[in-house]
Design a protein around this motif. Sequence first.
Motif, PDB file in Angstrom:
ATOM      1  N   THR A   1       6.746  -6.751 -18.475  1.00 22.87           N
ATOM      2  CA  THR A   1       6.426  -8.093 -18.015  1.00 22.87           C
ATOM      3  C   THR A   1       5.503  -8.750 -19.036  1.00 22.87           C
ATOM      4  O   THR A   1       5.255  -8.185 -20.098  1.00 22.87           O
ATOM      5  CB  THR A   1       5.814  -8.044 -16.586  1.00 22.87           C
ATOM      6  OG1 THR A   1       5.584  -9.383 -16.132  1.00 22.87           O
ATOM      7  CG2 THR A   1       4.517  -7.274 -16.558  1.00 22.87           C
ATOM      8  N   ALA A   2       5.031  -9.958 -18.726  1.00 25.52           N
ATOM      9  CA  ALA A   2       4.213 -10.670 -19.701  1.00 25.52           C
ATOM     10  C   ALA A   2       3.056 -11.401 -19.027  1.00 25.52           C
ATOM     11  O   ALA A   2       3.221 -11.976 -17.953  1.00 25.52           O
ATOM     12  CB  ALA A   2       5.068 -11.675 -20.469  1.00 25.52           C
TER      13      ALA A   2
ATOM     14  N   THR B   1       1.724 -18.093 -13.473  1.00 20.93           N
ATOM     15  CA  THR B   1       1.562 -19.053 -14.572  1.00 20.93           C
ATOM     16  C   THR B   1       2.667 -18.858 -15.604  1.00 20.93           C
ATOM     17  O   THR B   1       3.356 -17.829 -15.605  1.00 20.93           O
ATOM     18  CB  THR B   1       0.216 -18.839 -15.295  1.00 20.93           C
ATOM     19  OG1 THR B   1       0.143 -17.484 -15.739  1.00 20.93           O
ATOM     20  CG2 THR B   1      -0.967 -19.153 -14.394  1.00 20.93           C
ATOM     21  N   ILE B   2       2.802 -19.821 -16.502  1.00 17.90           N
ATOM     22  CA  ILE B   2       3.689 -19.656 -17.667  1.00 17.90           C
ATOM     23  C   ILE B   2       2.880 -19.948 -18.925  1.00 17.90           C
ATOM     24  O   ILE B   2       1.741 -20.421 -18.843  1.00 17.90           O
ATOM     25  CB  ILE B   2       4.924 -20.581 -17.598  1.00 17.90           C
ATOM     26  CG1 ILE B   2       4.491 -22.049 -17.460  1.00 17.90           C
ATOM     27  CG2 ILE B   2       5.838 -20.172 -16.463  1.00 17.90           C
ATOM     28  CD1 ILE B   2       5.633 -23.039 -17.685  1.00 17.90           C
TER      29      ILE B   2
ATOM     30  N   SER C   1       1.501 -17.930 -21.181  1.00 16.46           N
ATOM     31  CA  SER C   1       0.318 -17.072 -21.203  1.00 16.46           C
ATOM     32  C   SER C   1      -0.883 -17.705 -20.522  1.00 16.46           C
ATOM     33  O   SER C   1      -1.939 -17.907 -21.119  1.00 16.46           O
ATOM     34  CB  SER C   1      -0.026 -16.572 -22.612  1.00 16.46           C
ATOM     35  OG  SER C   1      -0.450 -17.598 -23.444  1.00 16.46           O
ATOM     36  N   GLY C   2      -0.687 -18.004 -19.250  1.00 16.21           N
ATOM     37  CA  GLY C   2      -1.804 -18.447 -18.413  1.00 16.21           C
ATOM     38  C   GLY C   2      -2.204 -19.894 -18.604  1.00 16.21           C
ATOM     39  O   GLY C   2      -3.195 -20.345 -18.037  1.00 16.21           O
ATOM     40  N   LEU C   3      -1.412 -20.635 -19.390  1.00 13.75           N
ATOM     41  CA  LEU C   3      -1.808 -22.002 -19.720  1.00 13.75           C
ATOM     42  C   LEU C   3      -1.507 -22.977 -18.599  1.00 13.75           C
ATOM     43  O   LEU C   3      -2.273 -23.914 -18.352  1.00 13.75           O
ATOM     44  CB  LEU C   3      -1.064 -22.425 -20.997  1.00 13.75           C
ATOM     45  CG  LEU C   3      -1.611 -23.597 -21.778  1.00 13.75           C
ATOM     46  CD1 LEU C   3      -3.077 -23.364 -22.118  1.00 13.75           C
ATOM     47  CD2 LEU C   3      -0.799 -23.771 -23.055  1.00 13.75           C
ATOM     48  N   MET C   4      -0.366 -22.780 -17.916  1.00  8.26           N
ATOM     49  CA  MET C   4       0.052 -23.738 -16.891  1.00  8.26           C
ATOM     50  C   MET C   4       0.507 -22.986 -15.648  1.00  8.26           C
ATOM     51  O   MET C   4       1.069 -21.897 -15.750  1.00  8.26           O
ATOM     52  CB  MET C   4       1.231 -24.571 -17.407  1.00  8.26           C
ATOM     53  CG  MET C   4       0.948 -25.322 -18.681  1.00  8.26           C
ATOM     54  SD  MET C   4       2.304 -26.431 -19.111  1.00  8.26           S
ATOM     55  CE  MET C   4       3.464 -25.316 -19.859  1.00  8.26           C
ATOM     56  N   ASP C   5       0.310 -23.615 -14.489  1.00  2.62           N
ATOM     57  CA  ASP C   5       0.842 -23.041 -13.255  1.00  2.62           C
ATOM     58  C   ASP C   5       2.364 -22.987 -13.358  1.00  2.62           C
ATOM     59  O   ASP C   5       2.975 -23.839 -14.002  1.00  2.62           O
ATOM     60  CB  ASP C   5       0.434 -23.895 -12.050  1.00  2.62           C
ATOM     61  CG  ASP C   5      -1.037 -23.692 -11.714  1.00  2.62           C
ATOM     62  OD1 ASP C   5      -1.594 -22.653 -12.123  1.00  2.62           O
ATOM     63  OD2 ASP C   5      -1.622 -24.580 -11.068  1.00  2.62           O
ATOM     64  N   ASN C   6       2.935 -21.981 -12.725  1.00  4.44           N
ATOM     65  CA  ASN C   6       4.380 -21.815 -12.783  1.00  4.44           C
ATOM     66  C   ASN C   6       5.057 -22.727 -11.754  1.00  4.44           C
ATOM     67  O   ASN C   6       5.382 -22.303 -10.649  1.00  4.44           O
ATOM     68  CB  ASN C   6       4.726 -20.342 -12.522  1.00  4.44           C
ATOM     69  CG  ASN C   6       6.175 -20.024 -12.816  1.00  4.44           C
ATOM     70  OD1 ASN C   6       6.911 -20.870 -13.317  1.00  4.44           O
ATOM     71  ND2 ASN C   6       6.583 -18.810 -12.488  1.00  4.44           N
TER      72      ASN C   6
END
Length: 338
Positions: free
Chosen positions: A146-147, A286-287, A289-294
């Motif tokens: 996963t990422a 998030t998408i 790398s944690g920058l924006m809510d998914n």
Amino acid sequence: MRLSRSRAQRIALLLAVPVLIAVVACSAPQTTLEPASNTTESVDGVYRFIFWLAGAVFVIILGIVLVFSIVFRERPGREAKQFHGNTRLEIVWTLIPVLIVVAMAVPTFSVIVDTTGDPPEGSLVIEATGRQWWFEFEYPEYGITTANELHVPVGRSISVNLFSEDVIHSFWSPRLFGKVDMVPGHGNNLFFTPNADAARAEPYLGQCAEFCGTSHANMRFRVFVDTQEDFEVWVAAQQADAVTDAAVAAGAEVYATSACIGCHTLQGVSSGVIGPNLTHIGGRSTIASGLMDNTDANLRRWISDPPEAKPGAKMPAFEGLLSERQIGDLAAYLLSLK
Ligand code: CUA
């Protein structure tokens, strides 16, 4: 006494510093002052011990300076006293700092020994790889890739092997573990056990702590500390193939027939290794790398033009290559991959 403007400003600035530190320390989710694992708890213990020791030294030294400057000051009919050459005194004030340094060194080295070296037997092993600018996480025990979002069970020792595919990154989640570098061609390791009361729905935040290029500041990750039951549910969901329903068939078609498959793995569909594994991307909070809510809107924005959302992002813009409708279908499909 009238202070000059610049002096008043300097004093205000001096006062602002502790106020600012207090505000940041009390409101920051990434504080080291509220440890949530055995590793950070022992580091915090050393920190607090040294803090109070240094505080005591500060108060005692200032107190002595104050007392001496009053008692031995110059007065009418008496000169200020001067002291020169007192061997016994000099030995004492050399020995006291030595003892203080020893007092700090003993717990410091003991914690270094406890928190480095071989991870405890039976640890859950996770392989974490830093990439410009995201993190890949693999769980060899469960066959999961996963990422950017880690899930760990509460109470079990977690051993993270750290690697890098390009430049030096550093892996840091202040409440759970300290910074350890991810170095190309050299494996590092860190281990920690989340505290018994650390499980919660809200993630613990982490981020890259080594300057690694354009989007270093956008290289974030999240650690979810789950109860044992929640962790097992997550593992089972990750191990299963993503379920695609008819409602998002159009998006599945776009995915399977466009450039996505060249870079991304989606279990049962594609096996690219350049970008993050998307098999269960709908289940991440998030998408980028944690920058924006998914969310649907953010996924569409991301697919349209990644470098606009995250400077330097390696994924090219699909605006123009795919129609707005195709991008919308793709976003709906990805979101459905729980
Ligand atoms: Cu990766 Cu900074």
